[in-house]
Write a protein that holds these residues in place. Structure first.
Motif, PDB file in Angstrom:
ATOM      1  N   ALA A 136       0.858  -1.185   0.000  1.00 47.77           N
ATOM      2  CA  ALA A 136       0.000   0.000   0.000  1.00 47.77           C
ATOM      3  C   ALA A 136       0.889   1.229   0.000  1.00 47.77           C
ATOM      4  O   ALA A 136       1.841   1.307   0.783  1.00 47.77           O
ATOM      5  CB  ALA A 136      -0.892  -0.004   1.236  1.00 47.77           C
ATOM      6  N   LEU A 137       0.600   2.172  -0.875  1.00 49.06           N
ATOM      7  CA  LEU A 137       1.382   3.406  -0.963  1.00 49.06           C
ATOM      8  C   LEU A 137       0.475   4.604  -0.685  1.00 49.06           C
ATOM      9  O   LEU A 137      -0.694   4.589  -1.058  1.00 49.06           O
ATOM     10  CB  LEU A 137       1.982   3.561  -2.366  1.00 49.06           C
ATOM     11  N   ARG A 138       1.034   5.611  -0.045  1.00 50.40           N
ATOM     12  CA  ARG A 138       0.357   6.904   0.117  1.00 50.40           C
ATOM     13  C   ARG A 138       1.302   7.931  -0.489  1.00 50.40           C
ATOM     14  O   ARG A 138       2.287   8.308   0.121  1.00 50.40           O
ATOM     15  CB  ARG A 138       0.105   7.213   1.603  1.00 50.40           C
ATOM     16  N   LEU A 139       1.002   8.336  -1.712  1.00 53.85           N
ATOM     17  CA  LEU A 139       1.921   9.182  -2.462  1.00 53.85           C
ATOM     18  C   LEU A 139       1.453  10.631  -2.489  1.00 53.85           C
ATOM     19  O   LEU A 139       0.260  10.906  -2.531  1.00 53.85           O
ATOM     20  CB  LEU A 139       2.060   8.644  -3.889  1.00 53.85           C
ATOM     21  N   ASN A 140       2.417  11.516  -2.488  1.00 52.30           N
ATOM     22  CA  ASN A 140       2.139  12.950  -2.567  1.00 52.30           C
ATOM     23  C   ASN A 140       2.487  13.450  -3.962  1.00 52.30           C
ATOM     24  O   ASN A 140       3.202  12.800  -4.711  1.00 52.30           O
ATOM     25  CB  ASN A 140       2.970  13.719  -1.531  1.00 52.30           C
ATOM     26  N   GLY A 141       1.997  14.647  -4.273  1.00 53.89           N
ATOM     27  CA  GLY A 141       2.315  15.265  -5.557  1.00 53.89           C
ATOM     28  C   GLY A 141       1.112  15.283  -6.472  1.00 53.89           C
ATOM     29  O   GLY A 141       0.006  14.893  -6.087  1.00 53.89           O
ATOM     30  N   GLY A 142       1.363  15.724  -7.679  1.00 53.17           N
ATOM     31  CA  GLY A 142       0.311  15.799  -8.673  1.00 53.17           C
ATOM     32  C   GLY A 142       0.131  14.468  -9.380  1.00 53.17           C
ATOM     33  O   GLY A 142       0.806  13.477  -9.074  1.00 53.17           O
ATOM     34  N   ARG A 143      -0.766  14.457 -10.318  1.00 52.43           N
ATOM     35  CA  ARG A 143      -1.109  13.247 -11.057  1.00 52.43           C
ATOM     36  C   ARG A 143       0.121  12.581 -11.688  1.00 52.43           C
ATOM     37  O   ARG A 143       0.313  11.374 -11.562  1.00 52.43           O
ATOM     38  CB  ARG A 143      -2.135  13.644 -12.123  1.00 52.43           C
ATOM     39  N   THR A 144       0.956  13.356 -12.349  1.00 55.44           N
ATOM     40  CA  THR A 144       2.135  12.801 -13.018  1.00 55.44           C
ATOM     41  C   THR A 144       3.095  12.179 -12.018  1.00 55.44           C
ATOM     42  O   THR A 144       3.588  11.064 -12.224  1.00 55.44           O
ATOM     43  CB  THR A 144       2.850  13.905 -13.839  1.00 55.44           C
TER      44      THR A 144
END
Length: 181
Positions: A136-144
Motif C-alpha cells: 500500500a502506498l500513500r503518495l504525494n504530488g500531482g497526477r504525473t
C-alpha cells in the motif's frame, strides 16, 4: 526507472522467466518502462491496461463482488490483477498497479492511494495462482508524480521478489554442493 526495468529484465532472462503487467492508474507506463529497456522481448509477455473496472473483472478475472463492495482501489484487487494477468498472458510473474492519481478521489479513497502487487512462482500454492505480495502506498504530488512513483514502486517490489527468490535458489544450491549441511 530505466535501470530498474533493465535489472528486472536481466534477472528474468537469467532465470528464463517471463513477466506480464496489469495496469490501472499508470495507464501503460509500467509496460513502457519495461519495453524501453533493450532485450525486453526475451522476458516481457505483454500487458493489460485495465483502466475500466469491468476490464479488471472481465479480462483479468478480478472478483465482481470484491469490486462492487470495495471498488477498484483495494489491495485484494491489486493482488487479483497481478494473478489474473499472469494467468491470462501465460507469464511466470505478474505485476499490477491500481490507485487514485487524481485530481479527484475515487471509490472513497483519497488522491495518492495506490496498491501495487506482484504474483510469481514463489507465491504458488499447489500449482495455483494468487497469494503474492501487495504493498500500500500513500503518495504525494500531482497526477504525473503519483503515476511515475507508482511505476518505480511496482518495479522495485518486483525486484525485491526476484532478488529474494534468486538468493533462495543460490542458498539451496550451496546446501546441495556442501553435502546438505
Amino acid at each position: 526507472m530505466a535501470s530498474q526495468a533493465a535489472e528486472v529484465l536481466r534477472l528474468l532472462t537469467v532465470k528464463g522467466e517471463t513477466l506480464a503487467v496489469a495496469e490501472s492508474l499508470t495507464g501503460g507506463l509500467v509496460a513502457a518502462a519495461i519495453t524501453a529497456a533493450p532485450g525486453a522481448s526475451k522476458a516481457f509477455r505483454g500487458s493489460v491496461t485495465s483502466y475500466a473496472t469491468e476490464v479488471k473483472r472481465d479480462v483479468l478475472g478480478v472478483d465482481a463482488t470484491l469490486l462492487k463492495q470495495r471498488g477498484a482501489v483495494d489491495p485484494q484487487v491489486a493482488a487479483q490483477m497481478a494473478a489474473g494477468v499472469r494467468k491470462v498472458l501465460g507469464a511466470d510473474w505478474g505485476i499490477a498497479t491500481t490507485g487514485v492519481a487524481g485530481p479527484e478521489s475515487q471509490d472513497g479513497q483519497p488522491v495518492g492511494t495506490v496498491f501495487i502487487a506482484v504474483d510469481g512462482p514463489s507465491a504458488e500454492v499447489g500449482g495455483g495462482f494468487g497469494g503474492g505480495k501487495v504493498a500500500a502506498l500513500r503518495l504525494n504530488g500531482g497526477r504525473t508524480e503519483i503515476r511515475m512513483e507508482s511505476v518505480r514502486s511496482v518495479l522495485g517490489l518486483l525486484l525485491e521478489e526476484l532478488e529474494h527468490e534468486h538468493m533462495g535458489n543460490e542458498r539451496a544450491q550451496d546446501t546441495e554442493q556442501n553435502g546438505g549441511n
